[in-house]
Scaffold this motif. Structure first.
Motif, short mmCIF file in Angstrom:
data_model
loop_
_atom_site.label_atom_id
_atom_site.label_comp_id
_atom_site.label_asym_id
_atom_site.label_seq_id
_atom_site.Cartn_x
_atom_site.Cartn_y
_atom_site.Cartn_z
N MET A 1 22.73 -22.50 -15.74
CA MET A 1 22.90 -23.88 -14.69
C MET A 1 24.24 -23.43 -13.88
N ALA A 2 23.99 -23.77 -12.61
CA ALA A 2 25.11 -23.18 -11.71
C ALA A 2 26.45 -24.01 -11.82
N THR A 3 27.63 -23.15 -11.21
CA THR A 3 28.65 -23.96 -11.45
C THR A 3 28.91 -25.05 -10.30
N LEU A 4 29.78 -25.92 -10.24
CA LEU A 4 30.10 -26.48 -9.16
C LEU A 4 30.21 -25.66 -7.60
N ALA A 7 26.77 -24.32 -6.49
CA ALA A 7 25.61 -25.20 -6.34
C ALA A 7 26.18 -26.22 -5.06
N ARG A 8 25.10 -26.91 -4.34
CA ARG A 8 25.31 -27.81 -3.48
C ARG A 8 24.68 -29.06 -4.00
N HIS A 9 25.32 -30.16 -3.79
CA HIS A 9 24.92 -31.49 -4.55
C HIS A 9 24.22 -32.31 -3.41
N ILE A 18 21.32 -33.98 -7.43
CA ILE A 18 20.32 -32.84 -7.61
C ILE A 18 21.13 -31.48 -7.34
N MET A 19 21.23 -30.50 -8.43
CA MET A 19 22.28 -29.25 -8.59
C MET A 19 21.19 -28.28 -7.83
N LEU A 20 21.64 -27.56 -6.66
CA LEU A 20 21.03 -26.68 -6.31
C LEU A 20 21.65 -25.28 -6.50
N ASP A 21 21.06 -24.29 -6.77
CA ASP A 21 21.45 -22.98 -7.23
C ASP A 21 21.52 -22.08 -6.11
N GLY A 26 19.36 -17.90 -2.55
CA GLY A 26 19.37 -16.63 -1.85
C GLY A 26 18.76 -15.60 -2.24
N GLU A 27 18.18 -15.54 -3.78
CA GLU A 27 17.59 -14.13 -4.22
C GLU A 27 16.22 -14.64 -3.52
N ARG A 28 15.86 -15.64 -3.73
CA ARG A 28 14.29 -16.09 -3.10
C ARG A 28 14.06 -15.73 -1.62
N ILE A 29 15.25 -15.88 -0.75
CA ILE A 29 15.35 -15.79 0.59
C ILE A 29 15.33 -14.15 0.78
N ARG A 30 16.16 -13.45 -0.13
CA ARG A 30 16.12 -11.97 -0.10
C ARG A 30 14.67 -11.47 -0.44
#
Length: 87
Positions: A1-4, A7-9, A18-21, A26-30
């Motif tokens: 789980m990403a930390t605050l 993550a973007r809320h 909803i938490m975004l990692d 970024g890894e998927r964009i890479r």
């Protein structure tokens, strides 16, 4: 789980968050960029090279209109970019 800080809320319709990692996004964009130069990728989306680095390193995530543009260009779903959800 990403930390605050990682993550973007985003509020959802039920008032929950909803938490975004950002690192996973970024890894998927890479992955999508592959071996293409960062400069060209930035120009493609009308952003600076540093912005692409920030996306890929999880510092920031693209705005929704950029996410949609990336998804269309690479024939993936925005759900995959944001959450890793496969169709």
């Amino acid at each position: 789980m990403a930390t605050l800080t990682q993550a973007r809320h985003l509020p959802d319709h039920a008032g929950m968050k909803i938490m975004l990692d950002k690192h996973a996004i970024g890894e998927r964009i890479r992955i999508l960029r592959g071996d293409a130069p960062v400069t060209g990728h930035g120009a493609k989306y009308d952003v600076a090279r540093q912005t692409v680095y920030n996306w890929e390193s999880g510092i920031n995530i693209p705005k929704m209109e950029r996410l949609v543009q990336i998804a269309v260009d690479y024939d993936v779903m925005v759900d995959w970019l944001l959450f890793g959800i496969e169709p």
